[in-house]
Design an enzyme around this catalytic site. Structure first.
Site, PDB file in Angstrom:
ATOM      1  N   ARG A  46       0.975  -1.217  -0.120  1.00  0.00           N
ATOM      2  CA  ARG A  46      -0.009  -0.021   0.030  1.00  0.00           C
ATOM      3  C   ARG A  46       0.679   1.143   0.046  1.00  0.00           C
ATOM      4  O   ARG A  46       0.455   2.110  -0.767  1.00  0.00           O
ATOM      5  CB  ARG A  46      -0.670   0.038   1.491  1.00  0.00           C
ATOM      6  CG  ARG A  46      -1.742   1.154   1.541  1.00  0.00           C
ATOM      7  CD  ARG A  46      -2.796   1.214   0.853  1.00  0.00           C
ATOM      8  NE  ARG A  46      -3.753   2.177   1.352  1.00  0.00           N
ATOM      9  CZ  ARG A  46      -3.683   3.766   0.874  1.00  0.00           C
ATOM     10  NH1 ARG A  46      -2.472   4.078   0.594  1.00  0.00           N
ATOM     11  NH2 ARG A  46      -4.503   4.406   1.534  1.00  0.00           N
ATOM     12  N   TYR A 159     -23.124   7.107  -1.008  1.00  0.00           N
ATOM     13  CA  TYR A 159     -21.693   7.848  -1.115  1.00  0.00           C
ATOM     14  C   TYR A 159     -21.881   8.851  -2.183  1.00  0.00           C
ATOM     15  O   TYR A 159     -21.227  10.030  -1.976  1.00  0.00           O
ATOM     16  CB  TYR A 159     -20.417   6.755  -1.366  1.00  0.00           C
ATOM     17  CG  TYR A 159     -20.387   5.944  -0.148  1.00  0.00           C
ATOM     18  CD1 TYR A 159     -19.654   6.295   0.787  1.00  0.00           C
ATOM     19  CD2 TYR A 159     -20.806   4.445  -0.321  1.00  0.00           C
ATOM     20  CE1 TYR A 159     -19.227   5.162   1.877  1.00  0.00           C
ATOM     21  CE2 TYR A 159     -20.946   3.792   0.641  1.00  0.00           C
ATOM     22  CZ  TYR A 159     -19.958   4.167   1.893  1.00  0.00           C
ATOM     23  OH  TYR A 159     -19.880   3.255   2.966  1.00  0.00           O
TER      24      TYR A 159
HETATM   25  O1  1CP Z   1      -5.570   1.074   2.512  1.00  0.00           O
HETATM   26  C1  1CP Z   1      -6.613   1.759   3.180  1.00  0.00           C
HETATM   27  O2  1CP Z   1      -6.537   2.348   4.097  1.00  0.00           O
HETATM   28  C2  1CP Z   1      -8.002   1.411   2.257  1.00  0.00           C
HETATM   29  C3  1CP Z   1      -8.762   0.813   3.070  1.00  0.00           C
HETATM   30  C4  1CP Z   1      -9.850   0.121   2.009  1.00  0.00           C
HETATM   31  C5  1CP Z   1      -9.674  -1.099   1.684  1.00  0.00           C
HETATM   32  C6  1CP Z   1      -8.834  -2.258   2.040  1.00  0.00           C
HETATM   33  C7  1CP Z   1     -10.901   0.587   1.383  1.00  0.00           C
HETATM   34  C8  1CP Z   1     -11.360   2.140   1.484  1.00  0.00           C
HETATM   35  N1  1CP Z   1     -11.395  -0.039   0.440  1.00  0.00           N
HETATM   36  C9  1CP Z   1     -10.570  -1.503   0.675  1.00  0.00           C
HETATM   37  C10 1CP Z   1     -10.763  -2.569  -0.308  1.00  0.00           C
HETATM   38  C11 1CP Z   1     -12.246  -3.268  -0.432  1.00  0.00           C
HETATM   39  N2  1CP Z   1     -13.308  -2.428  -0.295  1.00  0.00           N
HETATM   40  C12 1CP Z   1     -12.449  -4.554  -0.924  1.00  0.00           C
HETATM   41  C13 1CP Z   1     -11.407  -5.384  -1.399  1.00  0.00           C
HETATM   42  C14 1CP Z   1     -11.431  -6.933  -0.835  1.00  0.00           C
HETATM   43  C15 1CP Z   1     -11.247  -7.315   0.207  1.00  0.00           C
HETATM   44  O3  1CP Z   1     -12.485  -7.521   0.852  1.00  0.00           O
HETATM   45  O4  1CP Z   1     -10.082  -7.860   0.645  1.00  0.00           O
HETATM   46  C16 1CP Z   1     -13.977  -4.641  -1.058  1.00  0.00           C
HETATM   47  C17 1CP Z   1     -14.623  -5.654  -1.367  1.00  0.00           C
HETATM   48  C18 1CP Z   1     -14.511  -3.441  -0.574  1.00  0.00           C
HETATM   49  C19 1CP Z   1     -15.837  -3.175  -0.494  1.00  0.00           C
HETATM   50  C20 1CP Z   1     -16.392  -1.852   0.176  1.00  0.00           C
HETATM   51  N3  1CP Z   1     -15.775  -0.499   0.068  1.00  0.00           N
HETATM   52  C21 1CP Z   1     -17.633  -1.655   0.751  1.00  0.00           C
HETATM   53  C22 1CP Z   1     -18.661  -2.677   0.866  1.00  0.00           C
HETATM   54  C23 1CP Z   1     -18.227  -3.584   2.161  1.00  0.00           C
HETATM   55  C24 1CP Z   1     -18.262  -2.998   3.538  1.00  0.00           C
HETATM   56  O5  1CP Z   1     -17.246  -2.694   4.157  1.00  0.00           O
HETATM   57  O6  1CP Z   1     -19.474  -2.625   3.962  1.00  0.00           O
HETATM   58  C25 1CP Z   1     -17.849  -0.344   1.151  1.00  0.00           C
HETATM   59  C26 1CP Z   1     -18.896   0.217   1.964  1.00  0.00           C
HETATM   60  C27 1CP Z   1     -16.612   0.410   0.531  1.00  0.00           C
HETATM   61  C28 1CP Z   1     -16.278   1.869   0.724  1.00  0.00           C
HETATM   62  C29 1CP Z   1     -15.191   2.006   1.191  1.00  0.00           C
HETATM   63  N4  1CP Z   1     -13.929   1.874   0.853  1.00  0.00           N
HETATM   64  C30 1CP Z   1     -12.955   2.136   1.494  1.00  0.00           C
HETATM   65  C31 1CP Z   1     -13.430   2.779   2.891  1.00  0.00           C
HETATM   66  C32 1CP Z   1     -12.532   3.572   4.068  1.00  0.00           C
HETATM   67  C33 1CP Z   1     -14.872   2.695   2.608  1.00  0.00           C
HETATM   68  C34 1CP Z   1     -15.941   3.514   3.374  1.00  0.00           C
HETATM   69  C35 1CP Z   1     -16.339   2.370   4.431  1.00  0.00           C
HETATM   70  C36 1CP Z   1     -17.411   2.966   5.293  1.00  0.00           C
HETATM   71  O7  1CP Z   1     -18.089   3.855   4.872  1.00  0.00           O
HETATM   72  O8  1CP Z   1     -17.743   2.346   6.492  1.00  0.00           O
END
Ligand code: 1CP
Length: 351
Positions: A46, A159
């Site tokens: 990362r 979002y």
């Molecule tokens: O490195 C970092 O700090 C980024 C953190 C991060 C990661 C690792 C984000 C930011 N997204 C991800 C990857 C991710 N997101 C995956 C990858 C595959 C895995 O599961 O290993 C997946 C499937 C998602 C899906 C995702 N993104 C969702 C749905 C699942 C859930 O958590 O409810 C949502 C809502 C997001 C939006 C998102 N992406 C990242 C953030 C911080 C957010 C907001 C989360 C929130 O609103 O609570």
């Protein structure tokens, strides 16, 4: 186009078999957010990538990050490393991930704002995501299934409209409740984009697709039908028309009583259940009609020890005699000790 092994209908992959309704002993296991900050090897890549979006759009690094948890823990599935907010980005919305503060988007709050978006998905960046899918597909061992995903339209719209993770969803509700016809334009644009994005992932080698409906729990029942169930049903039908053998899983987190009848109403093959539902209730009321995926509380994984042992036994006892995929009831928390994850895999696989 990469040959899609699921199209043959023949498979020995435990996850695919479970999603086709066949109970597996031990149940297959993978975890939502299995790649991420709780792994030092993730944090290293990362940092190399630059921003989070740069990581998502770098096929070499995104492939490595997708494979890290699979290689470390021996999960039954790899889930593409990407994010649900790449769709708003490919529709031309300004999307940023701010360290510790989450996503920030330039808000879309009216039909006029929707009109300013691209009329079609821009593949300039998304092409890299499909390249990641095909890279991962060639690097998985025989028993491991590759999962592609997208956010469900309502969740992505939260979002897009709120511009960030919302607390009370007042802006999106104000629009959806006061101008449902206008709001439908946004949902329908997202529905079409989601179908295309998922089909491209399947063509590149994804064998299952999951729809994340993380904010299913904030709508009244009637609006839940209109903005959650209806688009997911349409997406599922369209995927099935083109790829009848690719299972579709949906995770309507927090849907509460909306879980009853959700699988029948949408036609999904797999239903992700959040950790608030009791495993015995899920076994009696939902599992007769759909393969279940879930639902250990991520906080219990973080705590580990006897609390985790007890919760895993309860879930296995209730659900593993039917079609079942072991998972969490939401994503892995960043502070989770990786040793707890290794122990969880062992607990799920032992008698
Ligand atoms: O490195 C970092 O700090 C980024 C953190 C991060 C990661 C690792 C984000 C930011 N997204 C991800 C990857 C991710 N997101 C995956 C990858 C595959 C895995 O599961 O290993 C997946 C499937 C998602 C899906 C995702 N993104 C969702 C749905 C699942 C859930 O958590 O409810 C949502 C809502 C997001 C939006 C998102 N992406 C990242 C953030 C911080 C957010 C907001 C989360 C929130 O609103 O609570």
């Amino acid at each position: 186009m990469v040959a899609n092994r699921t199209n043959s209908g023949q498979t020995r992959k435990p996850l695919l078999l479970a999603l086709r309704g066949k109970a597996q002993l031990p149940p297959p296991i993978w975890l939502m957010r299995q790649a991420g900050r709780y792994l030092t090897e993730y944090r290293n890549l990362r940092d190399q990538a630059g921003s989070f979006l740069d990581l998502c759009y770098n096929p070499k690094l995104a492939t490595a990050v997708t494979l890290q948890p699979v290689n470390r823990f021996g999960f039954d599935a790899a889930i593409l490393f990407s994010d649900i907010l790449l769709i708003p980005h490919a529709l031309g919305q300004d999307v940023k991930f701010i360290e510790r503060d989450g996503p920030q988007l330039s808000p879309v709050r009216s039909v006029r704002d929707v009109d300013k978006l691209n009329s079609e998905l821009d593949f300039a960046h998304l092409a890299a995501v499909y390249e990641t899918v095909s890279n991962v597909a060639t690097q998985l061992s025989e028993h491991v299934t590759l999962i592609g995903f997208a956010g469900a339209p309502w969740t992505v719209a939260t979002y897009m409209v709120e511009g960030r993770t919302s607390k009370n969803f007042d802006l999106i509700k104000r629009w959806a409740f006061s101008d449902p016809i206008g709001f439908e334009i946004l949902i329908s644009r997202l529905t079409d984009a989601t179908i295309i994005h998922l089909c491209k992932q399947i063509e590149a080698g994804a064998e299952v697709v999951q729809l994340f409906e993380s904010w299913a729990g904030v709508l009244p029942a009637k609006e839940f039908l209109r903005w959650c169930i209806k688009p997911v049903k349409f997406i599922t039908e369209q995927i099935k028309e083109r790829f009848p053998n690719v299972p579709v899983v949906a995770f309507p987190r927090g849907a509460g009583t909306g879980y009853t009848g959700y699988a029948e109403a949408t036609g999904v093959d797999g239903l992700g259940v959040d950790y608030t539902l009791s495993p015995t209730w899920v076994a009696e009321r939902l599992q007769p009609n759909v393969a279940i995926q879930g639902n250990l509380d991520p906080a219990v994984l973080l705590v580990g020890g006897s609390a985790m042992k007890a919760a895993v036994s309860e879930i296995k006892l209730a659900l593993s005699s039917g079609p079942f995929v072991f998972n969490l009831g939401h994503g892995v928390l960043p502070q989770t000790p990786p040793e707890h994850v290794a122990e969880l895999v062992q607990l799920v696989r032992e008698d």
